[in-house]
Design a protein around this motif. Sequence first.
Motif, PDB file in Angstrom:
ATOM      1  N   TRP A 156       2.725   6.731   4.317  1.00 53.35           N
ATOM      2  CA  TRP A 156       3.275   7.921   3.680  1.00 53.35           C
ATOM      3  C   TRP A 156       2.551   8.293   2.384  1.00 53.35           C
ATOM      4  O   TRP A 156       2.496   9.457   1.994  1.00 53.35           O
ATOM      5  N   ALA A 194      11.234  16.010   5.553  1.00 53.52           N
ATOM      6  CA  ALA A 194      10.262  15.616   6.574  1.00 53.52           C
ATOM      7  C   ALA A 194      10.358  16.503   7.815  1.00 53.52           C
ATOM      8  O   ALA A 194       9.340  16.816   8.451  1.00 53.52           O
ATOM      9  N   SER A 206       2.649  17.203  -1.351  1.00 60.45           N
ATOM     10  CA  SER A 206       3.666  17.024  -0.307  1.00 60.45           C
ATOM     11  C   SER A 206       5.033  16.812  -0.943  1.00 60.45           C
ATOM     12  O   SER A 206       5.214  15.918  -1.782  1.00 60.45           O
ATOM     13  N   LEU A 264      -0.182  11.087   2.316  1.00 58.25           N
ATOM     14  CA  LEU A 264       0.131  12.513   2.325  1.00 58.25           C
ATOM     15  C   LEU A 264      -0.465  13.181   1.087  1.00 58.25           C
ATOM     16  O   LEU A 264      -0.662  12.541   0.050  1.00 58.25           O
ATOM     17  N   ALA A 276       4.235  15.377   7.303  1.00 60.69           N
ATOM     18  CA  ALA A 276       5.088  14.233   6.981  1.00 60.69           C
ATOM     19  C   ALA A 276       5.836  13.760   8.226  1.00 60.69           C
ATOM     20  O   ALA A 276       5.948  12.549   8.480  1.00 60.69           O
ATOM     21  N   PHE A 318       7.651  15.727   0.561  1.00 60.12           N
ATOM     22  CA  PHE A 318       8.183  14.437   1.008  1.00 60.12           C
ATOM     23  C   PHE A 318       7.606  13.303   0.170  1.00 60.12           C
ATOM     24  O   PHE A 318       8.342  12.408  -0.262  1.00 60.12           O
ATOM     25  N   ARG A 319       6.284  13.313  -0.048  1.00 60.44           N
ATOM     26  CA  ARG A 319       5.679  12.247  -0.847  1.00 60.44           C
ATOM     27  C   ARG A 319       6.262  12.221  -2.256  1.00 60.44           C
ATOM     28  O   ARG A 319       6.580  11.155  -2.789  1.00 60.44           O
TER      29      ARG A 319
END
Length: 688
Positions: A579, A562, A586, A582, A568, A588-589
């Motif tokens: 979240w 992140a 992504s 996203l 993110a 992070f996702r």
Amino acid sequence: MLMSQPLPPDGSLFFLWMQLNDADRMIAGGKGWNLARLARQGFQVPSGGVLTAAAYHLFVDQHGICPQLNNLTNSGDETLISLSADVRRIFLELPLPERVSTALDVAIKELHSFPLVVRSSAVDEDSSRASFAGIYRSFLNVIDRTALEVAIRECWASAWSPRAVTYRRRLGVATHNTAMAVVIMRMVEEVVPSFASGVAFSCDPSSGREDRVFISANFGLGETVVRGGADPDSFLVDVGFHAPRQRVVEHYIGRKERVSLPDQRGGVREESVEFSHRVTLDDAHILILTRLILRVAFALGYDEEHQDVEWAWDGQRFWILQSRPVTVLPNHTYKSLEKQSVLWSNGNIRDSLPITFTPLLWSLVKTPINSVLETLFIYAGVSNCPGINRVKLHRGRGYFNVSVMQWENFNFFGISPKQFNLLIGGHQGEIATPVKLSIPTALRRLRANLRIGMTLRGIRKKINKIFEDTIGETEDWRLRSWQNETDALLGRSLGETLSMFEKRREVLLILGTGAASFMLLVALLERFLPGEGAGLARSLLVDGRATSSEHGLRLAELAELAIHEPQARLLLEQDASRWKELPEDSLFRRGMTSFLEDFGHRAVYELDLRQPRWREDPSWLLETIRGMMSDSIGMETIRRRQEASRAAWHKVATRIPFLLRSVVRFLVGQAIHEAAQREMAKSVLVRF
């Protein structure tokens, strides 16, 4: 000095079960209060209610008889009998207050018919401290208004019998609180040939075993059982501390030479009958009654107080007639502990569940706890004392019987009480143990430890495959649609789930022995660095990913993603719950989705079913990730731990003999490996 009780605000003196609440013990008495609680919770209790203690006070106040009662209370034993007879005569001869008579009219109307049962219900009876079992009067088959009034008067008077006064003196029960409510309820339906009744205990009152239910039964009314007028049948049912698989383990078919039956003129009569081989209840009905008794014990005692229950079987269903706490129960334990105080500790439990347990939660949690604690003995091949309860509730919180656990680990495996305390945490005391070690005991311990060691070596090689199979099984259950399943199928499925603790004992053994190498490491370090062993051992285990469970490190990795992903990072700072919005590419996702696939079944205080799983509510995770993104304190903590680890290894290099340093390194590696497997075993357990 006797104290009067104010009348209820609306002036009522008789209340039906459903009109009473949990705060009404002082007006309904112990017996009436318990029956009202059971009726309100849906138990099969005969229709009825309570003539409150206020009616008793109204009678006493109207006729001014407090001085006589005080004289009786303060009298010596030699004059107690004569004074008690005078007091009884007063209760039987003086007229009832008009309001009491009106309350009886209400009771008769509400209950629709005679015959009735009239039972004393003193405000000081049927408590955890004093049961007053058999002290006060009860009357069965009361068939008219006159008999009802006489029965009520006799119940009031029984509060001042020599037995009652003596019992209160012996227990130190305050006499100024003495007051008598009266239970008035309908008789159970007409007595049929299969009618049976008796008493049952949610424990075994003779041995003190809490994993068994004791039932005593005779045909007819229960008077011959309660008063000891016949030799009844008795049954002992093993209910265990694990999954609900009760079984009848003992049958005693009594002579049942007398039965108690309703008399057409009112009251009961006893009849002699021929020696009977016919059993009062078959096994199927014994098990139904057993489950009912356990439910009563949980409803009234919350798994903390066992119950003494009077019951009746009318040929179609069971009725609960009375229930009181078991106030005296032998301490079922090892002979070596019989003269020692029992040590209880919430160490370890308070870390994972620092809350009060709900009935549902405790009924499920105590199954794996007891299974884990007993699995070690099964694999070690040692004979531990059956029926010992190692974990109980006190005021809604879980406590271990540390006395038993210290003795078992010392006796079977040679682990001292001090070492055991280190393992479970807390500040509990230590039991006394023998100083001299006999050769048979040493050989038995050696055999048990070797057996456990060899078993663990084999299980650890295949445990990952067992973990995978178990995870697959639980995922199948989780994804299954249950909406249209029958109650019978749901019941069988629940039984299959609970049977995991027998089918997958390898998981429980890993969970219960995950600190074996750590304890050996502590013992070795303590030998050369007295007083520092435990602290040094923890510092030596600080080794990057080994110090935390995997999900903690994965959260740190998500925080790192992140930080380097502006979109993110912005979303987490503004509204982390979005979240999933996203882009699909992504990192992070993707990482968060992967995390929930692996750990979505877990939660904070995850053994509490009230807590949402992370897959259901990931807000705690997202908040933690956001904190990690700017947590300088957390980084400082990691730095200090790493410094402590380097200092600990320096002490090993300078204070531990050269030949043993490799042993230390080996034990550190084993402890890290075992901790990881123990964490996975816990994760698998949480899936169930």
